[in-house]
Design a protein around this motif. Structure first.
Motif, short mmCIF file in Angstrom:
data_model
loop_
_atom_site.label_atom_id
_atom_site.label_comp_id
_atom_site.label_asym_id
_atom_site.label_seq_id
_atom_site.Cartn_x
_atom_site.Cartn_y
_atom_site.Cartn_z
N ILE A 92 8.53 -4.49 -3.05
CA ILE A 92 9.44 -5.09 -2.06
C ILE A 92 8.70 -5.68 -0.87
N GLY A 93 7.71 -4.95 -0.33
CA GLY A 93 7.22 -5.35 0.98
C GLY A 93 5.72 -5.54 1.10
N VAL A 94 5.34 -5.95 2.30
CA VAL A 94 3.95 -6.32 2.59
C VAL A 94 3.50 -5.71 3.93
N LEU A 95 4.06 -4.54 4.28
CA LEU A 95 3.84 -3.98 5.62
C LEU A 95 2.39 -3.65 5.91
N SER A 96 1.61 -3.28 4.87
CA SER A 96 0.26 -2.79 5.13
C SER A 96 -0.78 -3.90 5.12
N GLY A 97 -0.35 -5.14 4.94
CA GLY A 97 -1.31 -6.25 4.96
C GLY A 97 -2.14 -6.29 3.69
N VAL A 98 -3.43 -6.56 3.84
CA VAL A 98 -4.27 -6.77 2.66
C VAL A 98 -4.81 -5.45 2.14
N GLY A 99 -5.31 -5.47 0.90
CA GLY A 99 -5.88 -4.27 0.30
C GLY A 99 -6.38 -4.63 -1.08
N THR A 100 -6.96 -3.65 -1.76
CA THR A 100 -7.42 -3.93 -3.13
C THR A 100 -6.48 -3.21 -4.08
N PHE A 101 -6.38 -3.72 -5.28
CA PHE A 101 -5.50 -3.08 -6.26
C PHE A 101 -6.14 -3.16 -7.64
N ASN A 102 -6.21 -1.99 -8.28
CA ASN A 102 -6.78 -1.93 -9.62
C ASN A 102 -5.65 -1.79 -10.64
N PRO A 103 -5.43 -2.79 -11.51
CA PRO A 103 -4.27 -2.75 -12.41
C PRO A 103 -4.42 -1.79 -13.59
N ILE A 104 -5.59 -1.18 -13.77
CA ILE A 104 -5.79 -0.38 -14.99
C ILE A 104 -4.76 0.73 -15.13
N SER A 105 -4.50 1.45 -14.02
CA SER A 105 -3.58 2.58 -14.15
C SER A 105 -2.14 2.12 -14.44
N VAL A 106 -1.81 0.86 -14.10
CA VAL A 106 -0.47 0.35 -14.42
C VAL A 106 -0.29 0.33 -15.94
N LEU A 107 -1.31 -0.16 -16.64
CA LEU A 107 -1.15 -0.22 -18.09
C LEU A 107 -1.36 1.13 -18.76
N MET A 108 -2.34 1.92 -18.24
CA MET A 108 -2.59 3.23 -18.86
C MET A 108 -1.39 4.16 -18.69
N LYS A 109 -0.60 3.95 -17.62
CA LYS A 109 0.58 4.80 -17.39
C LYS A 109 1.87 4.10 -17.82
N ALA A 110 1.73 2.89 -18.37
CA ALA A 110 2.92 2.11 -18.80
C ALA A 110 3.96 2.05 -17.69
N VAL A 111 3.48 1.74 -16.48
CA VAL A 111 4.38 1.69 -15.32
C VAL A 111 5.10 0.35 -15.30
N ARG A 112 6.37 0.36 -14.92
CA ARG A 112 7.10 -0.91 -14.73
C ARG A 112 7.00 -1.32 -13.27
N LEU A 113 6.38 -2.48 -13.02
CA LEU A 113 6.31 -3.04 -11.66
C LEU A 113 7.39 -4.12 -11.59
N GLN A 114 8.39 -3.92 -10.75
CA GLN A 114 9.49 -4.88 -10.68
C GLN A 114 9.58 -5.48 -9.29
N GLY A 115 9.33 -6.78 -9.20
CA GLY A 115 9.53 -7.48 -7.93
C GLY A 115 11.02 -7.52 -7.61
N VAL A 116 11.32 -7.33 -6.33
CA VAL A 116 12.73 -7.36 -5.88
C VAL A 116 12.86 -8.40 -4.78
N PHE A 117 13.83 -9.31 -4.92
CA PHE A 117 14.09 -10.28 -3.85
C PHE A 117 15.56 -10.12 -3.45
N VAL A 118 15.78 -9.29 -2.46
CA VAL A 118 17.10 -8.96 -1.91
C VAL A 118 18.10 -8.73 -3.05
N GLY A 119 19.13 -9.58 -3.16
CA GLY A 119 20.11 -9.34 -4.21
C GLY A 119 21.24 -10.34 -4.14
N SER A 120 22.11 -10.28 -5.14
CA SER A 120 23.21 -11.25 -5.26
C SER A 120 24.45 -10.81 -4.47
N ARG A 121 25.42 -11.70 -4.39
CA ARG A 121 26.68 -11.33 -3.72
C ARG A 121 27.37 -10.20 -4.47
#
Ligand SMILES: NC(=O)c1ccc[n+]([C@@H]2O[C@H](COP(=O)([O-])OP(=O)(O)OC[C@H]3O[C@@H](n4cnc5c(N)ncnc54)[C@H](OP(=O)(O)O)[C@@H]3O)[C@@H](O)[C@H]2O)c1
Length: 334
Positions: free
Chosen positions: A257-286
């Motif tokens: 959802i957000g970007v409060l902490s500014g920049v950083g590094t991110f390693n995607p390996i654990s996303v796939l090894m844990k089969a995590v779902r990363l879902q972008g959210v842009f507010v919502g519909s009426r």
């Protein structure tokens, strides 16, 4: 009528009041007298030129407002003068999946916003507000609350689920209220022990201070028998995502959802090894906004307002939001 605009340059020093002619509703449009508006972190990003460096100026800021209908244009059937309404963050997203056109119909960004005494909005971009809420309370809903609702319901939040929240700003405090109402268990991190105490009083099961406990992902795993949480409401962004993926269970859901902490590094390996779902959210519909309002009414949920500023002090309200001292929502009263 008066409107708060960003003009002739980015930065909070360029916030200014402009006198504009009273707007007139066209076909399928509704004229609303704005009674209250609320600020979002996005408004700060827009004013500072971080959100859209190509923003057209002057632009009336603010995505979140509530008020009463003054007049309706030709073809309007759902609203009449006197109705209590709030504008949808995206004027063009009624239901179903988001589209390019919807994503380019945001108030206070693509279109002039609601920090004005009067606004003309699309009939399809308005909702009725719950009778149980004041205008100030209803003005907190369009961005932060709908985002929290979309993120939680999209992640299957419900009884038996554990949700991790970050910070105590607008999105996270709504997420706390909705997750509890949906029957989930809530863990929360904050940079303030005092704010954690307030979150416990609202039903958070446990919390830790991310400043004194930067390895909060370990704390989350300890509290979940080594498993991790089902859902993370990720508002920190690049600086917190690594920890969030470590804190979520295998096959869990991280709502980006957000970007409060500014920049950083991110390693995607654990996303796939844990089969995590990363879902972008842009507010919502009426439709999501209307569904959420039913829960707010049914569960007697009251938005948490940190402070209400008079319209003339809107620049001070921006500075207050920027300070991060708030808990819940910062509101401006017209
Ligand atoms: N994608 C979307 O559709 C959408 C919609 C709404 C908001 N957002 C984004 O979501 C974020 C939150 O928005 P908001 O309006 O709720 O903001 P907000 O009300 O300004 O909340 C800010 C709070 O977040 C906490 N925080 C700051 N840095 C943090 C960090 N490094 N780790 C954890 N918590 C941190 C602080 O709370 P404590 O003092 O308790 O630490 C701070 O008071 C922003 O980045 C905003 O742009 C996105």
């Amino acid at each position: 009528m008066k409107a708060l605009v960003i003009q002739s340059g980015f930065g909070l020093d360029h916030l200014a009041f402009e006198e504009r002619p009273g707007p007139v509703p066209g076909v399928n449009q509704v004229l609303v007298r704005v009674r209250a508006a609320s600020l979002n972190y996005r408004d700060l990003l827009i004013a500072k030129g971080i959100y859209n460096p190509k923003l057209k100026m002057p632009r009336v800021l603010g995505s979140d407002g509530a008020g009463e209908v003054v007049a309706v244009g030709e073809g309007v059937t759902k609203f009449a003068p006197g109705d209590r309404v709030a504008g949808c963050f995206m004027q063009g997203w009624v239901s179903g999946p988001i589209s390019d056109a919807a994503a380019k119909s945001t108030l206070g960004g693509d279109l002039d916003g609601v920090l004005a005494e009067q606004v003309v909005l699309r009939e399809e971009g308005l909702v009725s507000i719950p009778d149980s809420l004041t205008f100030e309370e209803a003005a907190t809903l369009p961005c932060a609350a709908v985002t929290a609702w979309n993120a939680l319901t999209g992640a299957g939040c419900g009884p038996g689920k554990t949700v991790l929240l970050q910070g105590t700003g607008g999105v996270s405090i709504f997420a706390l209220q909705f997750a509890k109402a949906l029957g989930a268990r809530v863990l929360i991190i904050s940079g303030s022990d005092e704010k954690l105490t307030r979150a416990f009083a609202m039903g958070a099961a446990a919390g830790t201070n991310y400043r004194t406990n930067p390895a909060w992902d370990k704390w989350v795993r300890e509290l979940t028998d080594g498993v991790g949480v089902d859902i993370v409401i990720e508002v920190g962004g690049a600086g917190t995502l690594d920890n969030s993926v470590k804190a979520v269970r295998i096959g869990g859901h991280v709502a980006l959802i957000g970007v409060l902490s500014g920049v950083g590094t991110f390693n995607p390996i654990s996303v796939l090894m844990k089969a995590v779902r990363l879902q972008g959210v842009f507010v919502g519909s009426r439709t999501m906004f209307e569904d959420m309002n039913r829960l707010i009414t049914g569960e007697s949920i009251k938005p948490v307002i940190d402070r209400v500023f008079p319209f003339a002090d809107t620049p001070a309200a921006f500075h207050h939001l920027e300070s991060g001292a708030h808990f819940g929502k910062v509101v401006v009263k017209m």
